[in-house]
Design a protein around this motif. Sequence first.
Motif, PDB file in Angstrom:
ATOM      1  N   UNK A 109      21.498 -14.526  22.189  1.00  0.00           N
ATOM      2  CA  UNK A 109      22.722 -14.208  21.614  1.00  0.00           C
ATOM      3  C   UNK A 109      22.569 -12.919  20.662  1.00  0.00           C
ATOM      4  N   UNK A 110      23.318 -12.408  20.059  1.00  0.00           N
ATOM      5  CA  UNK A 110      23.186 -11.276  19.416  1.00  0.00           C
ATOM      6  C   UNK A 110      23.992 -11.078  18.003  1.00  0.00           C
ATOM      7  N   UNK A 111      23.524 -10.729  17.021  1.00  0.00           N
ATOM      8  CA  UNK A 111      24.305 -10.736  15.574  1.00  0.00           C
ATOM      9  C   UNK A 111      24.618 -11.959  15.428  1.00  0.00           C
ATOM     10  N   UNK A 112      25.973 -12.591  15.025  1.00  0.00           N
ATOM     11  CA  UNK A 112      26.136 -13.756  14.640  1.00  0.00           C
ATOM     12  C   UNK A 112      25.921 -14.822  15.929  1.00  0.00           C
ATOM     13  N   UNK A 113      25.795 -14.197  17.094  1.00  0.00           N
ATOM     14  CA  UNK A 113      25.282 -15.170  18.244  1.00  0.00           C
ATOM     15  C   UNK A 113      23.901 -15.509  18.142  1.00  0.00           C
ATOM     16  N   UNK A 114      23.089 -14.565  17.168  1.00  0.00           N
ATOM     17  CA  UNK A 114      21.969 -15.318  16.945  1.00  0.00           C
ATOM     18  C   UNK A 114      21.842 -16.151  16.023  1.00  0.00           C
ATOM     19  N   UNK A 115      22.650 -16.133  14.899  1.00  0.00           N
ATOM     20  CA  UNK A 115      22.747 -17.474  14.000  1.00  0.00           C
ATOM     21  C   UNK A 115      22.938 -18.514  14.500  1.00  0.00           C
ATOM     22  N   UNK A 116      24.227 -18.346  15.649  1.00  0.00           N
ATOM     23  CA  UNK A 116      24.703 -19.650  16.024  1.00  0.00           C
ATOM     24  C   UNK A 116      23.742 -20.183  17.251  1.00  0.00           C
ATOM     25  N   UNK A 117      22.737 -19.219  17.798  1.00  0.00           N
ATOM     26  CA  UNK A 117      21.864 -19.717  18.653  1.00  0.00           C
ATOM     27  C   UNK A 117      20.852 -20.656  17.923  1.00  0.00           C
ATOM     28  N   UNK A 118      20.450 -20.008  16.844  1.00  0.00           N
ATOM     29  CA  UNK A 118      19.368 -20.560  16.021  1.00  0.00           C
ATOM     30  C   UNK A 118      19.728 -22.072  15.567  1.00  0.00           C
ATOM     31  N   UNK A 119      21.027 -22.058  15.064  1.00  0.00           N
ATOM     32  CA  UNK A 119      21.624 -23.321  14.378  1.00  0.00           C
ATOM     33  C   UNK A 119      21.768 -24.467  15.758  1.00  0.00           C
ATOM     34  N   UNK A 120      22.101 -23.878  16.796  1.00  0.00           N
ATOM     35  CA  UNK A 120      22.303 -24.983  17.930  1.00  0.00           C
ATOM     36  C   UNK A 120      20.878 -25.359  18.470  1.00  0.00           C
ATOM     37  N   UNK A 121      19.846 -24.427  18.505  1.00  0.00           N
ATOM     38  CA  UNK A 121      18.625 -24.891  18.829  1.00  0.00           C
ATOM     39  C   UNK A 121      17.994 -25.750  17.970  1.00  0.00           C
ATOM     40  N   UNK A 122      18.136 -25.573  16.648  1.00  0.00           N
ATOM     41  CA  UNK A 122      17.568 -26.601  15.752  1.00  0.00           C
ATOM     42  C   UNK A 122      18.150 -27.777  15.491  1.00  0.00           C
ATOM     43  N   UNK A 123      19.355 -28.079  16.018  1.00  0.00           N
ATOM     44  CA  UNK A 123      20.135 -29.235  16.191  1.00  0.00           C
ATOM     45  C   UNK A 123      19.888 -29.886  17.485  1.00  0.00           C
ATOM     46  N   UNK A 124      19.178 -29.282  18.509  1.00  0.00           N
ATOM     47  CA  UNK A 124      19.125 -29.828  19.877  1.00  0.00           C
ATOM     48  C   UNK A 124      17.821 -29.163  20.441  1.00  0.00           C
ATOM     49  N   UNK A 125      16.708 -29.043  19.603  1.00  0.00           N
ATOM     50  CA  UNK A 125      15.677 -28.373  20.294  1.00  0.00           C
ATOM     51  C   UNK A 125      15.124 -28.995  21.724  1.00  0.00           C
ATOM     52  N   UNK A 126      15.607 -30.316  22.032  1.00  0.00           N
ATOM     53  CA  UNK A 126      15.158 -30.781  23.353  1.00  0.00           C
ATOM     54  C   UNK A 126      16.031 -30.422  24.605  1.00  0.00           C
ATOM     55  N   UNK A 134      18.959 -10.826  19.637  1.00  0.00           N
ATOM     56  CA  UNK A 134      18.968  -9.341  19.430  1.00  0.00           C
ATOM     57  C   UNK A 134      19.972  -9.333  17.865  1.00  0.00           C
ATOM     58  N   UNK A 135      19.501  -8.086  17.113  1.00  0.00           N
ATOM     59  CA  UNK A 135      20.127  -8.007  15.959  1.00  0.00           C
ATOM     60  C   UNK A 135      20.393  -9.192  15.189  1.00  0.00           C
ATOM     61  N   UNK A 136      19.265  -9.605  14.527  1.00  0.00           N
ATOM     62  CA  UNK A 136      18.907 -10.997  14.192  1.00  0.00           C
ATOM     63  C   UNK A 136      19.601 -11.209  12.898  1.00  0.00           C
ATOM     64  N   UNK A 137      20.471 -12.535  12.712  1.00  0.00           N
ATOM     65  CA  UNK A 137      20.785 -12.639  11.430  1.00  0.00           C
ATOM     66  C   UNK A 137      21.039 -14.073  11.274  1.00  0.00           C
ATOM     67  N   UNK A 138      20.877 -14.757   9.984  1.00  0.00           N
ATOM     68  CA  UNK A 138      21.040 -16.111   9.908  1.00  0.00           C
ATOM     69  C   UNK A 138      22.298 -16.459   9.045  1.00  0.00           C
ATOM     70  N   UNK A 139      23.089 -15.254   8.776  1.00  0.00           N
ATOM     71  CA  UNK A 139      24.396 -15.317   7.886  1.00  0.00           C
ATOM     72  C   UNK A 139      24.113 -16.236   6.522  1.00  0.00           C
ATOM     73  N   UNK A 140      23.224 -15.921   6.030  1.00  0.00           N
ATOM     74  CA  UNK A 140      22.750 -16.562   4.696  1.00  0.00           C
ATOM     75  C   UNK A 140      23.746 -15.787   3.552  1.00  0.00           C
ATOM     76  N   UNK A 141      23.659 -16.506   2.368  1.00  0.00           N
ATOM     77  CA  UNK A 141      24.634 -16.011   1.392  1.00  0.00           C
ATOM     78  C   UNK A 141      23.911 -14.690   0.889  1.00  0.00           C
ATOM     79  N   UNK A 142      22.670 -14.452   1.115  1.00  0.00           N
ATOM     80  CA  UNK A 142      21.915 -13.066   0.596  1.00  0.00           C
ATOM     81  C   UNK A 142      22.259 -12.239   1.557  1.00  0.00           C
TER      82      UNK A 142
END
Length: 309
Positions: A109-126, A134-142
């Motif tokens: 994923x890219x940009x927001x897609x990177x945030x969603x990819x990380x959130x999904x992988x952390x929820x379902x690492x298996x 690419x263009x890595x974000x976590x969409x944190x408050x900061x």
Amino acid sequence: MTDAVSIRSGRLKVADGNELYVESVGDPSGPAVLWLHGGPGSGAGTAYRKRIDPDRQHAIAFDQRGCGRSTPLVTDRLDLLDSNTTSAQIDDIEAVREHFGIERWMVTGASWGATLALAYAQAHPERVTAIALLAVTTTSRAEVEWITESMGRVFPEEWDRFAAAVARDPGERIVDAYARALRAPDPAVRAAAAAAWGRWEDTHVSLGPGWASDPRWYDPLTRDVLATLVTHYWSNSGFGGDDIIKRMPRLGGIPGVLVHGRRDISGPAVVAYRLHQAWPGSSLVITDDGHGGPDGWAAMRRAIADFAV
């Protein structure tokens, strides 16, 4: 690589009255590669099809709920906006995986897609074999504060225009004011807010080499969907964006590549760097691009080729 790519598309009903547009390309028996688009609200598009080898890989993409070819569009059903969350989208991804009968896949994923990819992988690492972002974000408050408030130090004239274009309550953050305006019952208020938001989005990504104005911000329907979803998610810090860095140990053992442009001023490289530090087994690739660019996409293609074997 085969020139003619076979595209299989369809529609998938998920929760809250949403129906997703889903498609896949390549060899259905090959290693699966999920593409998560940015925005939120941009739609999957078609460029992702060029980032796999369809003779040996299987790419899956979908338009996230509320946007693109999925229905209903968020602008047609604002009453569904509160159910459009990262958790709901993670459930949608699982529904897509089950729809295609995939046991495990590479997530990209890219940009927001990177945030969603990380959130999904952390929820379902298996379910995840590898990750390329690419263009890595976590969409944190900061990160949201930087892109909507502090960025005014870089683009002061444009930021003043951006800040003045929406009515704010005392002490209200700009992103919250825009999110509120884009849910207003008056279509004229929503249209004006979407146009102003689009001008600012086009500004803060403009320092990358080869930048060109994004035509999506000039199409009223696309612009309104994008602005509504972006402000909704950013106002809520991605519904858990602040927790992503804390949950990086969940990705231990999953290989990953983080690709980020040094000139991506709207998403500083420090986000990718800190994720890399917290993720044993990951690789960090810093290019001279801005928010995406030819060098970054070339690095993504290499990562997908290396991982999806």
